[in-house]
Design an enzyme around this catalytic site. Structure first.
Site, mmCIF file in Angstrom:
data_model
loop_
_atom_site.group_PDB
_atom_site.id
_atom_site.type_symbol
_atom_site.label_atom_id
_atom_site.label_comp_id
_atom_site.label_asym_id
_atom_site.label_seq_id
_atom_site.Cartn_x
_atom_site.Cartn_y
_atom_site.Cartn_z
ATOM 1 C CB CYS A 131 -0.943 0.004 1.192
ATOM 2 S SG CYS A 131 -1.742 -1.580 1.481
ATOM 3 C CG HIS A 137 -6.288 0.424 0.437
ATOM 4 N ND1 HIS A 137 -5.250 0.851 -0.355
ATOM 5 C CD2 HIS A 137 -5.714 0.078 1.635
ATOM 6 C CE1 HIS A 137 -4.118 0.749 0.299
ATOM 7 N NE2 HIS A 137 -4.373 0.289 1.515
ATOM 8 C CG HIS A 183 -2.649 4.328 5.121
ATOM 9 N ND1 HIS A 183 -2.371 4.127 3.791
ATOM 10 C CD2 HIS A 183 -2.821 3.082 5.662
ATOM 11 C CE1 HIS A 183 -2.359 2.835 3.531
ATOM 12 N NE2 HIS A 183 -2.632 2.178 4.651
#
Length: 812
Positions: free
Chosen positions: A161, A329, A293
């Site tokens: 990520c 995401h 995030h």
């Protein structure tokens, strides 16, 4: 040295909110959610049916030769928009001064899954080998490079990520170091069944559209691509380009806490934000906005809030919102998309919102009240922003972007040396074991005994016969590791022991790691894809899934050894090891770490062997590098870890210095996906650039360790590159593939160790398997000139036309 200012002059985006930066920004500003029910993939057996899906992938305006899969289509579209937005006339640039950095976690995984499922169902005859060319993580980047003629530095970063943000940081460094004038930096990832099933197995998905920083009951996976055009501020000003903002700094850290969960107090995240601001020349008090995030999982949201609270001293915390609440995401593309949103937010002076927030949820239970910009954007004065990306394996990356540019910050320029090495190879363990095997002429290539080669025409492989390396790992910890993780941890432990360096609580944050791999954890991925194909995605093993990402293995090594400094994973194919060595040396040179482990590892499995055999590039008799009768390569397994230090640090502790890392470079031939241009021109330019960076002339090079592997086109390209750069009769050519096999990204790092031996003793190994050299190479392989005390070049090449070279010398 002064840090060069780096401007953002173009943006291209495709995600669940639409195609094009203007459309996406409109959706962000208007608090639209792009998260809906997944349509393209069958998620009926999973708990979550929501994702941030791209409705339609538009046909790209430019394309490379060959097939286009979903990831390539997304990447080409976003790259084209970014370049057009920047109004760059690429024809007016030296192509070797324009490069690309891409973050990805999934890449072409869908193609690999299709091949595996076809193989399981129909056998080799029913499996399409075209899928194999789409599978490597570098494929999308190779396609963009070829489509737009980008021949400068090229990298793929796969820190899960954090990859998209790290790619922007890598591009920032590349421009600052003077290796490129323009970089296309971003990320791409697509929705994939393995990712959805894996996160579902961890119970990390939200059964509804996610609500980061409020409900925090899970995440939704998204897909898309985002690219930013970065260029030196001087160039942007000279050509009158629009400037959307500046990338002012970035930092990488490692949690060293858990394979999937973040440090609950946010220690690594806090260090990343602090260091990024310090590098940029700012303090927390200057920050106007944090793009968090914000995945929506309880652990991630809580840890990030604590880190942000600590950064700002528990008061005057600026607004912090999560773009993932709108697009999902996007894994390796997430940080790139969020950086693009930050740049657009600064341009428009608007705070992006966090959507799906219920009024009663706006105050966090475990901290002070936060302004998460709930459910609606609003006007604000945005001059400096921080964008966070935190990933599996404890990988953290924070970016600092601003509207204006400060005078250049002073950056150190330190010398970098190699002080230790660990090795797991087919011909020996440890640095001494490898060198002893090479000096004895040992050949590790033989018919397979440990893997199944049943459906392959070739039986030759380079297996690790001495399994003693497994004893270097605590059996209790070894149970967490797959094949790749075991190779990485064993070599890294060995390297620090060889360097006689002890990692402690006091120095842990000064020690980092850059990992490079081609295969990644293919053994684990194959087990997961087989489960999905035979039993269904709901049967995926949650113990296996965390090890399926490229950065899982280095994450385990950092956890076991408590390495907490910069951490990155490179996946630019066979060039990853040398490129990673270069990146690690840069991080030391510029003061981001005192000590770095440059590590490479690649697996050997029956499935990998069969795939290469299906493509027709394996030999059935012998690996003959640079030979007119070459018939193919032989795959192997292994790992190498090199300990790098600043020269001052090494001298202070009385370390043994094996060699100095003088300079490095990377280029691309922009030819085609999975192919190499035969002239060797781009490879030769890579050598020249590395020598220039090192301040070394071709005549000062005593030996070149090459990466030929017994395949015609690539071997001929390297032969031409060598002949066009290095003087015949005075520079010797070496290659160890005939002894250790083609271990993808790892053989070149083994060559680095052989080169240190050449520099110290003058020994150069004969090229095993070479009988009839390619035209023009006779005086290089026949030279007897002693290379001791001179410089050495070690080089690597990936199948998609990526080249990396590093220059070593004795430390004088």
């Amino acid at each position: 040295m002064n840090a060069t200012g780096v401007a953002i002059t173009g943006i291209g985006v495709t995600c669940a909110l639409g195609t094009g930066a203007d459309a996406v920004w409109t959706g962000v500003r208007d608090a639209v959610s792009g998260i809906g029910r997944t349509k393209r993939l069958d998620t009926s057996t999973l708990s979550c049916h929501y994702s941030g899906e791209v409705a339609e992938v538009a046909a790209p305006p430019r394309r490379s030769k060959g097939r286009i899969d979903r990831a390539i289509g997304l990447a080409l579209g976003a790259a084209a928009e970014a370049l057009e937005d920047a109004k760059l006339d690429l024809a007016g640039f030296d192509p070797y001064r324009v490069g690309i950095a891409t973050g990805t976690s999934v890449g072409g995984l869908d193609a690999g899954e299709q091949y595996h499922w076809q193989l399981l169902r129909d056998g080799r005859a029913g499996a399409s080998k075209a899928h194999l060319l789409m599978y490597p993580l570098s494929t999308s980047t190779d396609a963009v490079s070829a489509a737009f003629g980008l021949k400068g530095p090229k990298v793929v970063i796969s820190n899960a990520c954090a990859a998209g943000a790290n790619s922007i940081g890598w591009a920032l460094d590349t421009i600052r170091e003077g290796r490129a004038d323009v970089m296309l930096a971003g990320g791409v990832d697509v929705l994939d069944l393995l990712s959805l099933a894996g996160f579902d197995s961890l119970k990390a998905l939200d059964e509804e559209p996610c609500a980061p920083y409020s409900r925090s009951s899970g995440l939704n996976i998204g897909e898309g691509a985002a690219f930013l055009v970065l260029e030196s501020e001087e160039l942007a000003r000279a050509r009158g380009a629009q400037v959307l903002g500046y990338v002012l700094g970035y930092a990488l850290t490692s949690d060293a806490h858990h394979a999937t969960a973040p440090d609950p107090v946010g220690g690594g995240a806090l260090r990343a934000m602090r260091r990024a601001l310090e590098q940029a020349g700012y303090t927390a008090a200057d920050v106007d906005y944090v793009n968090g995030h914000g995945t929506g999982t309880p652990a991630n949201d809580s840890a990030e809030r604590k880190a942000v609270t600590a950064l700002f001293g528990g008061k005057n915390v600026p607004p912090m919102s999560s773009t993932k609440s709108q697009v999902g995401h996007m894994l390796g593309a997430a940080g790139a998309l969020e950086a693009a949103v930050c740049a657009l937010a600064m341009r428009e002076q608007v705070l992006p919102p966090t959507v799906n927030v219920e009024p009663a949820e706006e105050v966090a239970a475990d901290g002070p009240a936060y302004d998460i910009v709930p459910n609606a954007s609003r006007r604000a004065d945005l001059g400096l922003v921080v964008s966070n990306s935190f990933a599996f394996g404890g990988n953290n990356c924070s970016l600092v972007l601003g509207r204006t540019l400060k005078p250049g910050q002073q950056r150190p320029d330190r010398r970098v040396v190699i002080t230790g090495a660990g090795v797991v190879s087919p011909i020996g363990l440890g640095r001494d074991g490898l060198i002893t095997g090479l000096r004895a002429g040992q050949v590790g290539i033989a018919p397979a005994t440990r893997i199944d080669t049943g459906e392959a025409a070739s039986r030759l492989v380079a297996e690790i016969t001495d399994q003693g390396y497994r004893r270097r790992i605590d059996p209790a910890y070894a149970r967490r590791l797959d094949q790749l993780g075991t190779l990485v941890l064993a070599a890294t432990r060995d390297a620090f022991a060889d360097a006689e360096y002890q990692i402690t609580r006091q120095n842990a944050t000064d020690v980092g790691m850059v990992f490079g791999t081609y295969t990644g954890p293919l053994d684990t991925v194959a087990q997961l894809t087989e489960t999905i194909g035979t039993d269904g995605p709901h049967r995926v093993n949650p113990r296996l899934f965390p090890n399926s990402v490229m950065n899982a293995a280095p994450g385990h090594a950092c956890l076991s050894l408590q390495i907490k400094g910069p951490l990155s994973t490179l996946a630019i194919g066979c060039a990853s090891g040398i490129a990673g060595l270069g990146y690690a040396s840069d991080l030391i040179r510029r003061g981001e770490a005192e000590v770095m482990a440059a590590v490479s590892a690649d697996e050997l499995t029956g499935l990998v062997h069969l795939g290469y055999d299906h493509l027709g590039i394996l030999t059935s008799d012998a690996l003959r590098p640079y030979d007119t009768r070459a018939s193919g390569c032989a795959l192997g397994a292994g790992s190498v870890a090199l300990v790098l230090e600043s020269l001052e640090h090494a001298k202070e502790r009385g370390a043994t210095i094996l060699a100095e890392v003088r300079g490095h470079a990377g280029t691309a031939d922009a030819y085609r996906v999975a192919g190499n241009e035969e002239s060797g021109e781009a490879w030769a330019q890579c050598h020249r650039n590395a020598l220039d960076a090192a301040g070394v002339t071709p005549a000062e090079v005593g030996v070149v360790y090459g990466d030929a592997r017994g395949t015609g086109t690539l071997d001929r390209a390297e032969a031409r590159a060598i002949a066009s750069v290095f003087p015949a009769g005075t520079t010797r050519l070496a290659n160890i593939s005939g002894q250790v096999g083609h271990i993808h990204s790892t053989t070149p790092l083994m060559s680095v160790l052989a080169a240190t031996e050449s520099l110290g003793t003058g020994w150069v190994p004969p090229i095993a398997g070479l009988r009839e050299p390619l035209p023009g190479l006779e005086r290089y392989v026949g030279s007897e000139r002693d290379p001791a005390g001179r410089a050495a070049v070690v080089t690597a090449a990936n199948w998609g036309g990526t080249y990396a070279s590093v220059v070593l010398s004795p430390c004088g």
